[in-house]
Write an enzyme that holds these catalytic residues in place. Structure first.
Site, short mmCIF file in Angstrom:
data_model
loop_
_atom_site.label_atom_id
_atom_site.label_comp_id
_atom_site.label_asym_id
_atom_site.label_seq_id
_atom_site.Cartn_x
_atom_site.Cartn_y
_atom_site.Cartn_z
N THR A 177 -83.16 -41.71 66.92
CA THR A 177 -82.36 -42.95 66.44
C THR A 177 -82.19 -43.59 67.93
OG1 THR A 177 -81.43 -42.36 64.59
CG2 THR A 177 -80.13 -43.67 65.76
N THR A 228 -75.51 -41.25 67.66
CA THR A 228 -76.71 -40.58 66.79
C THR A 228 -76.31 -39.27 66.58
OG1 THR A 228 -79.09 -40.01 67.73
CG2 THR A 228 -77.59 -40.18 69.50
N GLY A 229 -77.01 -38.62 65.85
CA GLY A 229 -76.80 -37.34 65.26
C GLY A 229 -77.00 -37.21 63.78
N1 ASP Z 1 -77.70 -40.88 62.55
C1 ASP Z 1 -79.09 -40.89 62.04
C2 ASP Z 1 -78.99 -40.68 60.48
O1 ASP Z 1 -78.46 -39.73 60.07
C3 ASP Z 1 -80.18 -39.97 62.69
C4 ASP Z 1 -80.11 -40.12 64.05
O2 ASP Z 1 -79.19 -40.31 64.67
O3 ASP Z 1 -81.22 -39.50 64.58
O4 ASP Z 1 -79.48 -41.31 59.70
#
Ligand code: ASP
Length: 310
Positions: A177, A228-229
């Protein structure tokens, strides 16, 4: 002169040096550098934080290495559905899209929703129709294809593991992300986030990235945050807004508030990932509880950092 700052991320997760080739590492560093340069050039010209975060996120969306725009991950049905959001800390205006396909730059669509409609969040076909009406660029499916993301998806496709146990998905894939936060020379701040979500996601699953207050938040009084996560805990913790609340109601500094949310509150609910933040004085922080986070920051005070690992 007032301090201006741009901070970006390209996702957090299980990012290990031993799994990386020097070529790939360089390509990621170059991608982060290009995005920082694109946004920072606007701030240097006296541009608005809102435009700087847009430019930085567009650059990352156009880079096939990151899980946003071109190079987004595949959902269980083999489609690429993207989510994005943007918020202006000066006006508290916000825009977001979820589960959109074929939109070249979802962050630009989120911005158009914020500026050209009375709404905050549009999804799927309706968002696509709105994009067409407002001249937002679209692309055919092939544009978004990346062999790496396709191979990641193929490993999980047809297994129930991905559906039943998100941890399997998460451990096998680093996130990608992208996001940006900025403070401009007028002391206005903004945040934007864009993603393809999780590999092999199904049933129209939406993460935290397009949700104002969860993955993205900006308020001149406190901070601008992009997360992000693993999105589900980030939604439950109302993560980005929580940092703002800790600053507004408890008087915490940006760093203390981010530290508490990332290393205490999120960890207690298995919230693996990280965030970037900036306040209206241009002070910034980048924090994560995962093994790595693609990240970078630059200010007119000489701060200039791009890194990947802890
Ligand atoms: N937060 C994003 C999601 O759960 C994924 C990511 O941050 O890579 O869609």
């Amino acid at each position: 002169m007032a301090k201006f700052t741009l901070v970006i991320h390209g996702g957090a997760g299980t990012i290990r040096k031993k799994n990386m080739t020097p070529e790939l590492e360089n390509a990621y560093l170059q991608g982060l550098n290009d995005a920082l340069a694109a946004g920072f050039a606007l701030l240097e010209k006296g541009g608005a934080a809102l435009d700087a975060v847009r430019a930085a996120v567009v650059s990352l969306e156009n880079n096939i290495l990151f899980n946003a725009g071109k190079g987004s991950v595949f959902a269980k049905d083999g489609t690429q559905e993207m989510d994005a959001s943007i918020m202006d800390g000066k006006t508290l205006m916000a825009g977001a899209v979820c589960a959109v396909r074929n939109i070249r730059n979802p962050v630009e669509l989120a911005h158009a929703i914020m500026t050209k409609s009375p709404h905050i969040m549009l999804n799927g076909q309706g968002a696509y129709d709105f994009a067409k009406l407002h001249g937002i660029k679209t692309e055919p499916d092939e544009y978004f294809f990346s062999q790496l993301r396709y191979d990641q998806w193929k490993k999980l496709q047809g297994t129930n593991e991905a559906a039943l146990d998100h941890d399997v998905v998460i451990k096998e894939n680093k996130f990608g992300t992208v996001g940006a936060v900025a403070c401009d020379s007028y002391g206005n701040i903004a945040a934007a986030t864009s993603t393809g979500g999780l590999t092999n996601k199904q049933f129209g699953r939406i993460g935290d990235s397009p949700i104002i207050g969860a993955g993205t938040y900006a308020n001149n009084k406190t901070c601008a945050i992009s997360c992000t996560g693993y999105g589900e805990p980030f939604i439950r913790a109302v993560t980005a807004y929580d940092v703002s609340c800790l600053m507004e109601y408890k008087g915490m500094s940006l760093k203390k508030a981010m530290q508490f949310v990332v290393h205490d509150k999120l960890l207690k609910i298995d919230g693996e990932g990280g965030m970037i933040g900036v306040n209206a004085k241009g002070n910034a922080a980048m924090m994560f509880n995962s093994e790595g986070m693609y990240r970078g920051m630059k200010s007119n005070n000489g701060e200039n950092e791009i890194s990947i690992y802890k």
